[in-house]
Motif scaffolding. Sequence first.
Motif, PDB file in Angstrom:
ATOM      1  N   TRP A   1       0.839  -1.188   0.000  1.00  0.00           N
ATOM      2  CA  TRP A   1       0.000   0.000   0.000  1.00  0.00           C
ATOM      3  C   TRP A   1       0.880   1.246   0.000  1.00  0.00           C
TER       4      TRP A   1
ATOM      5  N   THR B   1      -4.263   4.404  -9.185  1.00  0.00           N
ATOM      6  CA  THR B   1      -5.013   3.193  -8.888  1.00  0.00           C
ATOM      7  C   THR B   1      -4.141   2.196  -8.142  1.00  0.00           C
TER       8      THR B   1
ATOM      9  N   ILE C   1      -3.876  -4.691  -7.275  1.00  0.00           N
ATOM     10  CA  ILE C   1      -4.725  -5.675  -6.609  1.00  0.00           C
ATOM     11  C   ILE C   1      -4.191  -7.060  -6.896  1.00  0.00           C
TER      12      ILE C   1
ATOM     13  N   GLY D   1     -12.569  -6.620  -3.535  1.00  0.00           N
ATOM     14  CA  GLY D   1     -12.655  -5.306  -4.138  1.00  0.00           C
ATOM     15  C   GLY D   1     -12.092  -5.299  -5.546  1.00  0.00           C
ATOM     16  N   ASP D   2     -12.738  -4.554  -6.425  1.00  0.00           N
ATOM     17  CA  ASP D   2     -12.280  -4.400  -7.801  1.00  0.00           C
ATOM     18  C   ASP D   2     -11.880  -2.934  -7.976  1.00  0.00           C
ATOM     19  N   TYR D   3     -10.583  -2.672  -8.165  1.00  0.00           N
ATOM     20  CA  TYR D   3     -10.109  -1.292  -8.190  1.00  0.00           C
ATOM     21  C   TYR D   3     -10.287  -0.610  -9.546  1.00  0.00           C
ATOM     22  N   LYS D   4     -10.915  -1.289 -10.472  1.00  0.00           N
ATOM     23  CA  LYS D   4     -11.199  -0.678 -11.767  1.00  0.00           C
ATOM     24  C   LYS D   4     -12.676  -0.301 -11.818  1.00  0.00           C
ATOM     25  N   ASP D   5     -12.977   0.986 -11.739  1.00  0.00           N
ATOM     26  CA  ASP D   5     -14.363   1.435 -11.837  1.00  0.00           C
ATOM     27  C   ASP D   5     -14.912   1.079 -13.213  1.00  0.00           C
TER      28      ASP D   5
ATOM     29  N   THR E   1     -14.932   2.266  -6.664  1.00  0.00           N
ATOM     30  CA  THR E   1     -14.020   2.129  -5.527  1.00  0.00           C
ATOM     31  C   THR E   1     -13.628   3.509  -5.009  1.00  0.00           C
TER      32      THR E   1
ATOM     33  N   ILE F   1     -10.846   5.244  -2.525  1.00  0.00           N
ATOM     34  CA  ILE F   1      -9.560   4.959  -1.901  1.00  0.00           C
ATOM     35  C   ILE F   1      -9.209   6.097  -0.949  1.00  0.00           C
TER      36      ILE F   1
ATOM     37  N   SER G   1      -9.748   1.192   1.668  1.00  0.00           N
ATOM     38  CA  SER G   1     -10.510   1.277   0.421  1.00  0.00           C
ATOM     39  C   SER G   1     -11.901   0.721   0.650  1.00  0.00           C
TER      40      SER G   1
ATOM     41  N   ASN H   1     -15.114  -0.655  -1.788  1.00  0.00           N
ATOM     42  CA  ASN H   1     -15.553  -1.019  -3.128  1.00  0.00           C
ATOM     43  C   ASN H   1     -17.020  -1.447  -3.081  1.00  0.00           C
TER      44      ASN H   1
END
Length: 625
Positions: free
Chosen positions: A34, A40, A43, A170-174, A193, A195, A200, A202
């Motif tokens: 982190w 972004t 993940i 969690g999926d960090y790609k909107d 998501t 952050i 985070s 999501n």
Amino acid sequence: MPKLIVFIILNLILLNISNISSANENGSNFSCKWENKNETACIEIIGLVPNSSNFTKSGINKITITKKQILESGAVDLIDVLKSVPDINITQSGPKGQQASMFMRGTGSNHTLVMINGIPINDQSTTQGLHDFGVDFIQTIQQIEIYPGSTATNFGTNAIGGAVNIVLTGDYKDSISVATDYMGNYEFSGSKTYIYDESSLNVKIGSVKNETISARGNINDEEDSLNNYSTNINYEKFLSENTRIYSTTYLRKTIAEYDNSNTNQYGYEGDNKMGAIQLGLENQINSKKDNYIFYYNIYDREYDELGTIDTYESEVLGLKYDLSRILNKKLSYGIGSEFKYDWGYFDNNGSYEASTKGHSDNFALYGNLGWNIFENSNISLFSRRDDHKQTGANSTHKINFEKMFNNFNLGISYMNGIRNPTLYEMFGTDNYGYSGNRNLKPEKSNTYEMYSDIFLNEYVNLSLRAFKANIKNNIEYIDNKYQNDLDNIDLNQSGLTNQINIKLKNTSLNFFTSSLSSKKENGASQLRRPDKNYGLNLTKNFKNSIFGHLKFNIKYNHYGKHFDTHSTSFSTIEMDSTDLVDFKISKKFNNGNFYIKLNNALNETYQRPHGFNQEKRTIKFGFKY
């Protein structure tokens, strides 16, 4: 309550053990660290397999289907993903949203354990303890893991045939995605998501509407509709570089019309609601990992049959602790414990009246040892003891040996498993004289397995796996009562699966074949388990002079001949094989992806099981941004 107290005391002991120093404890095992930057976050999805450690992972049969593979296939529900996996056969009582059963490696539909993030979610209010795969959709799912073969030592009871793990992270790609067809059906999903400094949040949502055919009767009769809504919320906060707290919340509601018979096609609707909450604390560095999980699952199902309401409810509350350690370059081990409390209730009305209300609890201790006995040779030992309120203490074990050579590996395994009786089998009643049997013993299985992965070159590899298994103490319905079969004749299964994987610069191809023998006690073939299955999944990137770069995907599945029960005469009949082909072509531009998908391209007309229609050819248009 005494079991819960024992659980807490033992975990305090295990925590003390975990603090004993071991080699190489400095440094982090995360490839993603982190960092508070305006970009972004990376993940990394690591499948959590309880009762495993560094040198025992190779002894676990695991098939991973990633988010990318799910999207490329154009899957809508969980069945779309699983139907092309070797060792798996699925039947569904009509179109999407209808009840579906899965038979893994020829075992019963109640011999597959289903999980979310490694936590069992099988509904305790069902009569047979099976999971209904027809109500699960993939809009919020991040990854799917399949574990063919008995995995009782890793996940617990009911995993005689295997286990399916739904990974929600969690999926960090909107993103936002929508698909539709000419009949007005649609699929929608979205992910966002947020952050913060060290945490985070999501949020993923999904919705599916499907209305294509009638489940029973003439395929062109009234269309049975489906409406599905799902929400997945994932939160994590890093307390330090190696320690995090996390939570997963999953809510799902599936409303589907169904048909009672050929003549009764209106006024039947099921409302299937499910929720799951998981709270965890994880600490991981190079040589050790600790994970605490508290979980709660709830089911609330109602079926409206012309104004007669059947109600099914269940709840599960659990606590779990896993630790794994690397002692040195040769040895690793893991220890864990779990306490689970199950409560279930259902009330079935109408001409057939049945009900149950009961509870049970289970306390488990488990451990594993991995030994790199020689260079490129591992021995894995697994053991688990489950202390069930009704059936008492039962142990399961697994031993695996694997040897790596230059271009291939060779492995052999022995494992056993158990299935505890359901709440209905123990406490249920009906208006035909059945009364629950609290003296039932668990079903038990033994499995022997050999496997090899052969790497012909950097582009082609071949996977071979053969198994032979048996199930004893079968729970059967005899003389208005569920009883253990005591004739010392087992249910027997055996099979061989092959997979060829080819991966080139712009092409990937997976081809599989599966041969299965699943026999009853009298030697006759089990219903709905074909002897032969095969199929392929091809993805190809190419350039068109008009449209530019395109991606093409084709899925083909041959479901072999098999025996089934006639839906009206109830006699045993032979069902013909089916050949199903799906096409998908997609075009990517900037941040968007447009695709067209053709399902059941050959317009195959078939029923599986007998008397229940399956969907015809459909064309869908989709867009993801």
